[in-house]
Design a protein around this motif. Sequence first.
Motif, mmCIF file in Angstrom:
data_model
loop_
_atom_site.group_PDB
_atom_site.id
_atom_site.type_symbol
_atom_site.label_atom_id
_atom_site.label_comp_id
_atom_site.label_asym_id
_atom_site.label_seq_id
_atom_site.Cartn_x
_atom_site.Cartn_y
_atom_site.Cartn_z
ATOM 1 N N TYR A 32 0.827 -1.202 0.000
ATOM 2 C CA TYR A 32 0.000 0.000 0.000
ATOM 3 C C TYR A 32 0.863 1.255 0.000
ATOM 4 O O TYR A 32 0.565 2.219 -0.701
ATOM 5 N N GLU A 33 1.931 1.257 0.805
ATOM 6 C CA GLU A 33 2.816 2.428 0.866
ATOM 7 C C GLU A 33 3.400 2.740 -0.512
ATOM 8 O O GLU A 33 3.440 3.892 -0.940
ATOM 9 N N ARG A 36 0.788 4.246 -2.679
ATOM 10 C CA ARG A 36 0.471 5.617 -2.258
ATOM 11 C C ARG A 36 1.534 6.608 -2.726
ATOM 12 O O ARG A 36 1.206 7.676 -3.236
ATOM 13 N N SER A 39 1.312 7.283 -6.487
ATOM 14 C CA SER A 39 -0.028 7.596 -6.976
ATOM 15 C C SER A 39 0.068 8.388 -8.282
ATOM 16 O O SER A 39 0.880 9.306 -8.397
ATOM 17 N N GLN A 55 6.332 12.147 -1.233
ATOM 18 C CA GLN A 55 5.398 11.693 -0.214
ATOM 19 C C GLN A 55 6.185 11.122 0.961
ATOM 20 O O GLN A 55 7.026 10.248 0.773
ATOM 21 N N LYS A 58 4.365 7.619 4.938
ATOM 22 C CA LYS A 58 3.274 6.781 4.425
ATOM 23 C C LYS A 58 3.423 5.294 4.764
ATOM 24 O O LYS A 58 2.676 4.461 4.268
ATOM 25 N N VAL A 61 0.173 3.572 5.904
ATOM 26 C CA VAL A 61 -1.060 3.868 5.175
ATOM 27 C C VAL A 61 -1.797 2.578 4.813
ATOM 28 O O VAL A 61 -1.182 1.536 4.571
ATOM 29 N N ILE A 63 -5.362 0.899 2.603
ATOM 30 C CA ILE A 63 -6.391 1.123 1.586
ATOM 31 C C ILE A 63 -7.720 0.754 2.226
ATOM 32 O O ILE A 63 -7.921 -0.384 2.636
ATOM 33 N N PHE A 78 -7.269 5.788 0.335
ATOM 34 C CA PHE A 78 -6.247 5.538 1.349
ATOM 35 C C PHE A 78 -6.663 6.102 2.699
ATOM 36 O O PHE A 78 -7.439 7.062 2.776
ATOM 37 N N ASP A 80 -5.112 7.943 4.670
ATOM 38 C CA ASP A 80 -4.698 9.331 4.928
ATOM 39 C C ASP A 80 -5.591 10.335 4.191
ATOM 40 O O ASP A 80 -5.302 11.528 4.154
ATOM 41 N N HIS A 82 -6.229 10.348 0.917
ATOM 42 C CA HIS A 82 -5.926 10.462 -0.512
ATOM 43 C C HIS A 82 -6.832 9.514 -1.296
ATOM 44 O O HIS A 82 -6.886 8.326 -0.999
#
Length: 118
Positions: A32-33, A36, A39, A55, A58, A61, A63, A78, A80, A82
Amino acid sequence: MIERTPTAITLHQKSRVLEVTFSDGRSFRLPYEFLRVYSPSAEVRGHGAGQEVLQTGKRAVEIRALEPVGSYAVQPVFSDGHATGIYSWDYLYELGENQDRLWAEYLARLEKASAGRD
């Protein structure tokens, strides 16, 4: 151009990994990081070369949701906040194929900026 479409997409919440298997048999495990910080949104990429936004922080982070976009992409939400990146099948495949190099580049950019993943 080769059509690459996913045959399976799985969110592994405990390990924070999106696993995607494509029609050509290739399978990628994308943290996921990683997704992110890479992205495809304007918020991260900017609106042109040299406008990318590094970024940081993260690592943890998550999903929270993965929304389909037509028959060509997914849009993760996400933890955070986003939620504007639209990940096409081709982009997910590209991230998978280049994951090691892209991750090393990201870590180098963090180090150069004296920034961290946490």
